[in-house]
Scaffold this active site. Structure first.
Site, PDB file in Angstrom:
ATOM      1  N   HIS A 132       4.752  -0.070  -0.196  1.00  0.00           N
ATOM      2  CA  HIS A 132       5.353  -0.851   0.980  1.00  0.00           C
ATOM      3  C   HIS A 132       4.466  -1.913   1.622  1.00  0.00           C
ATOM      4  O   HIS A 132       3.326  -1.785   1.723  1.00  0.00           O
ATOM      5  CB  HIS A 132       6.042   0.097   2.104  1.00  0.00           C
ATOM      6  CG  HIS A 132       4.945   0.948   2.652  1.00  0.00           C
ATOM      7  ND1 HIS A 132       4.510   2.224   2.331  1.00  0.00           N
ATOM      8  CD2 HIS A 132       4.490   0.962   4.088  1.00  0.00           C
ATOM      9  CE1 HIS A 132       3.695   2.599   2.994  1.00  0.00           C
ATOM     10  NE2 HIS A 132       3.572   1.877   4.159  1.00  0.00           N
ATOM     11  N   ASP A 191       0.534   5.021   2.135  1.00  0.00           N
ATOM     12  CA  ASP A 191       0.189   5.538   3.287  1.00  0.00           C
ATOM     13  C   ASP A 191      -1.055   6.582   2.773  1.00  0.00           C
ATOM     14  O   ASP A 191      -0.929   7.527   1.878  1.00  0.00           O
ATOM     15  CB  ASP A 191       0.961   6.347   4.170  1.00  0.00           C
ATOM     16  CG  ASP A 191       1.991   5.166   4.771  1.00  0.00           C
ATOM     17  OD1 ASP A 191       1.400   3.995   4.760  1.00  0.00           O
ATOM     18  OD2 ASP A 191       3.041   5.186   5.131  1.00  0.00           O
ATOM     19  N   ARG A 202       5.733   6.340  14.100  1.00  0.00           N
ATOM     20  CA  ARG A 202       5.380   6.942  12.577  1.00  0.00           C
ATOM     21  C   ARG A 202       5.092   8.183  12.491  1.00  0.00           C
ATOM     22  O   ARG A 202       3.884   8.374  13.307  1.00  0.00           O
ATOM     23  CB  ARG A 202       4.358   5.655  12.241  1.00  0.00           C
ATOM     24  CG  ARG A 202       3.861   6.058  10.732  1.00  0.00           C
ATOM     25  CD  ARG A 202       2.861   4.846  10.315  1.00  0.00           C
ATOM     26  NE  ARG A 202       2.407   4.653   9.072  1.00  0.00           N
ATOM     27  CZ  ARG A 202       1.124   5.428   8.728  1.00  0.00           C
ATOM     28  NH1 ARG A 202       0.787   6.206   9.693  1.00  0.00           N
ATOM     29  NH2 ARG A 202       0.812   5.338   7.764  1.00  0.00           N
ATOM     30  N   HIS A 258       0.994  -1.165  -0.149  1.00  0.00           N
ATOM     31  CA  HIS A 258       0.064  -0.158  -0.039  1.00  0.00           C
ATOM     32  C   HIS A 258       0.778   1.150  -0.049  1.00  0.00           C
ATOM     33  O   HIS A 258       2.259   1.287   0.386  1.00  0.00           O
ATOM     34  CB  HIS A 258      -0.971   0.039   1.343  1.00  0.00           C
ATOM     35  CG  HIS A 258      -0.240   0.082   2.734  1.00  0.00           C
ATOM     36  ND1 HIS A 258       0.754  -0.980   3.165  1.00  0.00           N
ATOM     37  CD2 HIS A 258      -0.025   1.180   3.208  1.00  0.00           C
ATOM     38  CE1 HIS A 258       1.158  -0.486   4.174  1.00  0.00           C
ATOM     39  NE2 HIS A 258       0.864   0.851   4.349  1.00  0.00           N
TER      40      HIS A 258
HETATM   41  C1  SIN Z   1       3.370   1.261   7.574  1.00  0.00           C
HETATM   42  O1  SIN Z   1       2.765   0.550   6.779  1.00  0.00           O
HETATM   43  O2  SIN Z   1       3.156   2.526   7.544  1.00  0.00           O
HETATM   44  C2  SIN Z   1       4.215   0.762   8.520  1.00  0.00           C
HETATM   45  C3  SIN Z   1       5.463  -0.152   7.942  1.00  0.00           C
HETATM   46  C4  SIN Z   1       6.224  -0.788   8.915  1.00  0.00           C
HETATM   47  O3  SIN Z   1       5.962  -1.157   9.995  1.00  0.00           O
HETATM   48  O4  SIN Z   1       7.262  -1.409   8.552  1.00  0.00           O
END
Ligand code: SIN
Length: 285
Positions: A261, A103, A276, A101
């Site tokens: 990602h 973000d 995050r 996906h």
């Molecule tokens: C995310 O999808 O923003 C998190 C990615 C992760 O925890 O590696």
């Protein structure tokens, strides 16, 4: 390109670099920020090793890439409401972000960049996979590029195509995250170009995923689904991607406009904790 202030070690052929030899708390050093911004445009994903970032430091680094954004589906930290703790405890089985996906695809102005800082990492596993959707776009046939020009994707937060259930079901299964707004997920929907242009470089990127893109504007879901799935599968072909290994004190920054990602969920029995932050709300063009 050369970078005077830091050591840059590319990871994959199309995407990703490890960065060494800088301290991100040196806020007064404009040359570092200029190198980092250029490196992000070149590599799309920067794994910056060996940092010691308090939440305020991470916010300050984030502002170099844009204004902070709110993430609608997890409560922010009490002291830093734009920042979210991503936690999987040893007893949890479901993690956050384990599907390809980009973000907040479903917001009218999705974030330009995400900054993920590792607090605690598993002894093994817990890597994050990335793919360059610029490289994926470049590799399409001219016919497909023409077909996609001007097409809008309808992107939803519902997670209706997620394996294991939609947003409500997913939130019920995710153990130690302070989730919110589960029932309102279907209200988060935005139309964006399936091919977007990165303003600073002029490069085109696919902006579509099987997780969030539910249909093309003016078409039914049934008509749209095969092409969405084909484009998703194309984007995640291995030659466009890289794998980032984590260690505590690592800040990974990615260009959310031209990457997908996927957080690999292969570390049951271990703890993983990240901080995050998303920044730079930008309407895709
Ligand atoms: C995310 O999808 O923003 C998190 C990615 C992760 O925890 O590696």
């Amino acid at each position: 390109m050369s970078y005077a202030t830091m050591e840059v070690r590319p990871i994959g052929g199309a995407i990703g670099a490890e960065i060494y030899g800088i301290d991100l708390r040196q806020l007064e050093n404009e040359a570092i920020w200029s190198d980092l911004r250029r490196a992000l445009l070149e590599f799309h994903v920067l794994a910056i090793r060996g940092q010691q970032l308090a939440p305020d430091d991470q916010m300050a680094v984030g502002r170099v890439f844009g204004e902070p954004c709110f993430y609608p589906f997890a409560k922010g930290m009490e002291t830093h409401p734009h920042m979210t703790r991503i936690v999987k405890e040893p007893e949890d089985r479901v993690n956050f972000g384990a599907d390809w996906h980009t973000d907040s695809h479903y917001l009218p102005e999705p974030p330009r960049a995400t900054l993920l800082y590792a607090i605690e990492t598993p002894a093994r596993g817990g890597d994050t996979l990335y793919t360059s959707t610029c490289a994926a776009y470049d590799a399409l046939s001219e016919g497909m590029k023409q077909l996609l020009a001007g097409v809008l994707g309808v992107n939803s937060a519902s997670l209706k195509h997620k394996r294991g259930g939609d947003r409500v079901a997913h939130h019920a299964r995710i153990g130690h995250m302070t989730v919110q707004n589960s029932e309102r997920a279907t209200q988060y929907e935005s139309k964006h170009p399936v091919v977007r242009t990165i303003p600073e470089t002029g490069r085109k990127a696919l902006y579509v995923s099987a997780l969030h893109t539910v249909r093309f504007d003016g078409m039914t879901e049934e008509e749209s689904r095969p092409l969405i799935e084909m484009l998703d599968a194309h984007c995640i072909e291995p030659q466009f991607g890289c794998r980032v290994r984590w260690e505590p004190g690592q800040l990974t920054v990615w260009d959310n406009r031209c990457t997908l990602h996927n957080a690999v969920n292969d570390y049951h029995g271990y703890r993983r904790e990240m901080r995050r932050l998303t920044v730079g709300p930008e309407r895709p063009v």
